[in-house]
Motif scaffolding. Structure first.
Motif, PDB file in Angstrom:
ATOM      1  N   ASN A 136       0.736  -1.166   0.260  1.00 36.28           N
ATOM      2  CA  ASN A 136      -0.095   0.073   0.007  1.00 36.28           C
ATOM      3  C   ASN A 136       0.750   1.048   0.000  1.00 36.28           C
ATOM      4  OD1 ASN A 136      -1.419   2.163   1.084  1.00 36.28           O
ATOM      5  ND2 ASN A 136      -3.250   0.594   1.612  1.00 36.28           N
ATOM      6  N   TYR A 137       0.860   2.104  -0.995  1.00 43.79           N
ATOM      7  CA  TYR A 137       1.314   3.381  -1.133  1.00 43.79           C
ATOM      8  C   TYR A 137       1.460   4.121   0.162  1.00 43.79           C
ATOM      9  CZ  TYR A 137       2.687   2.020  -5.935  1.00 43.79           C
ATOM     10  OH  TYR A 137       2.986   1.342  -7.144  1.00 43.79           O
ATOM     11  N   ASP A 138       0.223   4.074   0.786  1.00 41.79           N
ATOM     12  CA  ASP A 138       0.108   4.949   1.771  1.00 41.79           C
ATOM     13  C   ASP A 138       0.388   4.470   3.089  1.00 41.79           C
ATOM     14  OD1 ASP A 138      -1.266   6.714   0.115  1.00 41.79           O
ATOM     15  OD2 ASP A 138      -3.345   5.940   0.661  1.00 41.79           O
ATOM     16  N   SER A 139       1.120   3.424   3.065  1.00 45.49           N
ATOM     17  CA  SER A 139       1.755   2.751   4.463  1.00 45.49           C
ATOM     18  C   SER A 139       2.735   3.477   4.909  1.00 45.49           C
ATOM     19  CB  SER A 139       2.010   1.186   4.006  1.00 45.49           C
ATOM     20  OG  SER A 139       2.945   1.230   3.047  1.00 45.49           O
ATOM     21  N   ASP A 140       3.122   3.096   6.072  1.00 45.07           N
ATOM     22  CA  ASP A 140       4.397   3.895   6.785  1.00 45.07           C
ATOM     23  C   ASP A 140       5.670   3.601   5.574  1.00 45.07           C
ATOM     24  OD1 ASP A 140       3.216   4.590   9.098  1.00 45.07           O
ATOM     25  OD2 ASP A 140       3.945   2.594  10.084  1.00 45.07           O
ATOM     26  N   LYS A 141       5.801   2.376   5.277  1.00 48.37           N
ATOM     27  CA  LYS A 141       6.921   2.200   4.214  1.00 48.37           C
ATOM     28  C   LYS A 141       6.855   3.144   3.098  1.00 48.37           C
ATOM     29  CE  LYS A 141       5.535  -2.361   3.698  1.00 48.37           C
ATOM     30  NZ  LYS A 141       4.081  -2.400   4.037  1.00 48.37           N
ATOM     31  N   GLY A 142       5.515   3.149   2.373  1.00 54.33           N
ATOM     32  CA  GLY A 142       5.277   4.044   1.244  1.00 54.33           C
ATOM     33  C   GLY A 142       5.767   5.383   1.509  1.00 54.33           C
ATOM     34  N   GLN A 143       5.282   5.933   2.751  1.00 52.26           N
ATOM     35  CA  GLN A 143       5.626   7.502   2.999  1.00 52.26           C
ATOM     36  C   GLN A 143       7.016   7.570   3.381  1.00 52.26           C
ATOM     37  OE1 GLN A 143       2.660   9.342   5.839  1.00 52.26           O
ATOM     38  NE2 GLN A 143       1.161   7.488   5.511  1.00 52.26           N
ATOM     39  N   GLU A 144       7.665   6.850   3.945  1.00 50.05           N
ATOM     40  CA  GLU A 144       9.122   6.821   4.057  1.00 50.05           C
ATOM     41  C   GLU A 144       9.819   6.710   2.512  1.00 50.05           C
ATOM     42  OE1 GLU A 144       9.500   3.578   6.879  1.00 50.05           O
ATOM     43  OE2 GLU A 144       8.385   4.707   8.421  1.00 50.05           O
ATOM     44  N   ILE A 145       9.414   5.641   2.049  1.00 48.76           N
ATOM     45  CA  ILE A 145      10.120   5.689   0.562  1.00 48.76           C
ATOM     46  C   ILE A 145       9.913   7.105  -0.282  1.00 48.76           C
ATOM     47  CG2 ILE A 145       9.993   4.841  -1.638  1.00 48.76           C
ATOM     48  CD1 ILE A 145       9.629   1.991  -0.174  1.00 48.76           C
ATOM     49  N   ALA A 146       8.710   7.652  -0.102  1.00 49.91           N
ATOM     50  CA  ALA A 146       8.597   8.881  -0.700  1.00 49.91           C
ATOM     51  C   ALA A 146       9.383  10.009  -0.268  1.00 49.91           C
ATOM     52  CB  ALA A 146       7.033   9.381  -0.345  1.00 49.91           C
ATOM     53  N   THR A 147      10.002   9.980   0.985  1.00 50.99           N
ATOM     54  CA  THR A 147      10.736  10.912   1.617  1.00 50.99           C
ATOM     55  C   THR A 147      12.418  10.584   1.411  1.00 50.99           C
ATOM     56  OG1 THR A 147       9.152  11.362   3.448  1.00 50.99           O
ATOM     57  CG2 THR A 147      11.490  12.087   4.032  1.00 50.99           C
TER      58      THR A 147
ATOM     59  N   SER B 177      -8.087  -2.083   3.469  1.00 51.25           N
ATOM     60  CA  SER B 177      -6.771  -1.885   4.169  1.00 51.25           C
ATOM     61  C   SER B 177      -6.667  -0.431   4.176  1.00 51.25           C
ATOM     62  CB  SER B 177      -5.645  -2.830   3.968  1.00 51.25           C
ATOM     63  OG  SER B 177      -4.772  -2.343   4.923  1.00 51.25           O
ATOM     64  N   ARG B 178      -6.508   0.375   5.171  1.00 52.39           N
ATOM     65  CA  ARG B 178      -5.863   1.745   5.469  1.00 52.39           C
ATOM     66  C   ARG B 178      -4.505   1.334   6.035  1.00 52.39           C
ATOM     67  NH1 ARG B 178     -11.016   1.641   6.381  1.00 52.39           N
ATOM     68  NH2 ARG B 178     -10.879   1.422   8.690  1.00 52.39           N
ATOM     69  N   GLN B 179      -3.675   0.526   5.402  1.00 54.74           N
ATOM     70  CA  GLN B 179      -2.462   0.088   6.036  1.00 54.74           C
ATOM     71  C   GLN B 179      -1.684   0.977   6.798  1.00 54.74           C
ATOM     72  OE1 GLN B 179       1.494  -1.715   4.036  1.00 54.74           O
ATOM     73  NE2 GLN B 179      -0.342  -2.969   3.694  1.00 54.74           N
ATOM     74  N   SER B 180      -1.241   0.690   8.011  1.00 53.93           N
ATOM     75  CA  SER B 180      -0.400   1.331   8.970  1.00 53.93           C
ATOM     76  C   SER B 180      -1.441   2.331   9.799  1.00 53.93           C
ATOM     77  CB  SER B 180       0.784   1.864   8.448  1.00 53.93           C
ATOM     78  OG  SER B 180       1.581   1.340   7.671  1.00 53.93           O
ATOM     79  N   GLN B 181      -2.582   2.582   9.556  1.00 58.79           N
ATOM     80  CA  GLN B 181      -3.561   3.660  10.234  1.00 58.79           C
ATOM     81  C   GLN B 181      -3.973   2.783  11.440  1.00 58.79           C
ATOM     82  OE1 GLN B 181      -6.525   5.859   8.152  1.00 58.79           O
ATOM     83  NE2 GLN B 181      -4.935   6.044   6.260  1.00 58.79           N
ATOM     84  N   VAL B 182      -4.655   3.635  12.453  1.00 59.38           N
ATOM     85  CA  VAL B 182      -5.039   3.012  13.660  1.00 59.38           C
ATOM     86  C   VAL B 182      -6.379   2.812  13.430  1.00 59.38           C
ATOM     87  CG1 VAL B 182      -5.707   3.277  16.172  1.00 59.38           C
ATOM     88  CG2 VAL B 182      -3.406   4.391  15.217  1.00 59.38           C
TER      89      VAL B 182
ATOM     90  N   GLU C   5     -15.818  -4.482   7.148  1.00 58.98           N
ATOM     91  CA  GLU C   5     -15.462  -4.179   5.659  1.00 58.98           C
ATOM     92  C   GLU C   5     -15.316  -4.893   4.955  1.00 58.98           C
ATOM     93  OE1 GLU C   5     -12.345  -1.016   6.370  1.00 58.98           O
ATOM     94  OE2 GLU C   5     -13.829   0.367   7.356  1.00 58.98           O
ATOM     95  N   PHE C   6     -14.335  -6.219   5.406  1.00 58.85           N
ATOM     96  CA  PHE C   6     -14.348  -7.297   4.445  1.00 58.85           C
ATOM     97  C   PHE C   6     -15.317  -8.066   3.869  1.00 58.85           C
ATOM     98  CE2 PHE C   6     -12.953 -11.494   3.136  1.00 58.85           C
ATOM     99  CZ  PHE C   6     -11.818 -11.549   2.638  1.00 58.85           C
ATOM    100  N   ALA C   7     -16.207  -8.236   4.898  1.00 60.96           N
ATOM    101  CA  ALA C   7     -17.471  -8.803   4.627  1.00 60.96           C
ATOM    102  C   ALA C   7     -18.382  -8.046   3.719  1.00 60.96           C
ATOM    103  CB  ALA C   7     -18.536  -9.249   5.699  1.00 60.96           C
ATOM    104  N   GLU C   8     -18.594  -6.766   3.760  1.00 59.79           N
ATOM    105  CA  GLU C   8     -19.240  -5.890   2.941  1.00 59.79           C
ATOM    106  C   GLU C   8     -18.390  -5.591   1.447  1.00 59.79           C
ATOM    107  OE1 GLU C   8     -19.230  -1.822   4.628  1.00 59.79           O
ATOM    108  OE2 GLU C   8     -20.310  -2.649   6.277  1.00 59.79           O
ATOM    109  N   LYS C   9     -17.412  -5.933   1.420  1.00 59.01           N
ATOM    110  CA  LYS C   9     -16.406  -5.804   0.136  1.00 59.01           C
ATOM    111  C   LYS C   9     -16.707  -7.075  -0.715  1.00 59.01           C
ATOM    112  CE  LYS C   9     -14.212  -2.654  -1.180  1.00 59.01           C
ATOM    113  NZ  LYS C   9     -14.275  -1.483  -1.900  1.00 59.01           N
TER     114      LYS C   9
END
Length: 216
Positions: free
Chosen positions: A79-90, A139-144, A154-158
């Motif tokens: 997920n590009y919005d994850s912690d790793k994605g944000q760190e790579i962007a920086t 998944s809103r990866q890395s979010q609380v 949410e999985f069941a709905e999707k």
């Protein structure tokens, strides 16, 4: 902890790594080691620790799976919005570490990470099991999150939304990264901790690799 951690050790006896075995190009050597690992380490032989650094220079590591090696580029998906994605962007300087204990081997790769082409991410996403596609979509990866039940609901709905289709659309914030290796180190465990360490560094001016040995 009451365990005597200092006494937990083993002497590595598997093989050696000479300059002749290493050759002059690290990529065939990596491929041969990975093939052996797939046989000897059936549980996640493509697992690698991805290390990044945040804006404050603090390092972070987590395990991801290698999905492709093309030339000196090593790819994984997330997920590009994850912690790793944000760190790579920086900071696009990252490290990958493979460890195959059954073979007493480790490979360390350092280089720069860039996003793969969108079409490549979509093509790979379509090959994932439907459950994995659903999980990536919600998944809103890395979010609380407030609790596991939120994810289950949410999985069941999707799942219900896409019950009549085989493949979900690839989320716009999900895709691959390719790490262009600038340095690759091969570590072979040896008896009495006299390990073999062969390092390859890429020379962009000559498009070739420089090889040298490091002390264990």
């Amino acid at each position: 902890m009451n365990r005597d951690l200092q006494s937990i050790r083993r002497d590595y006896q598997f093989d050696d790594l000479t300059e002749d075995k290493a050759g002059l190009d690290p990529l065939p050597l990596f491929d041969s080691w990975l093939e052996e690992a797939i046989t000897a380490c059936p549980d996640d032989p493509t697992a690698m620790t991805l290390s990044t650094a945040d804006a404050n220079g603090r390092p972070h590591g987590r395990v991801v799976l290698l999905k492709q090696r093309e030339d000196a580029n090593f790819s994984f998906y997330t997920n590009y919005d994850s912690d790793k994605g944000q760190e790579i962007a920086t900071n696009d300087n990252v490290a990958l570490t493979f460890f195959w204990p059954a073979l007493s081997r480790q490979v360390r790769i350092e280089g720069k990470a860039t996003k793969v082409a969108r079409a490549t991410s979509e093509s790979y996403f379509a090959t994932r099991p439907k459950g994995s596609q659903i999980a990536a979509s919600i998944s809103r990866q890395s979010q609380v999150v407030s609790g596991r039940e939120v994810l289950i609901n949410e999985f069941a709905e999707k799942e219900n939304q896409y019950q009549d289709v085989d493949t979900l659309p690839c989320p716009v914030n999900w895709g691959g990264y390719s790490v262009a290796a600038e340095r690759i180190e091969f570590w072979q465990g040896r008896p009495s901790r006299l390990h073999d360490r062969i390092v390859f560094e890429h020379d962009t001016a000559t498009a070739s690799w420089k090889r040298y040995r490091k002390a264990p």
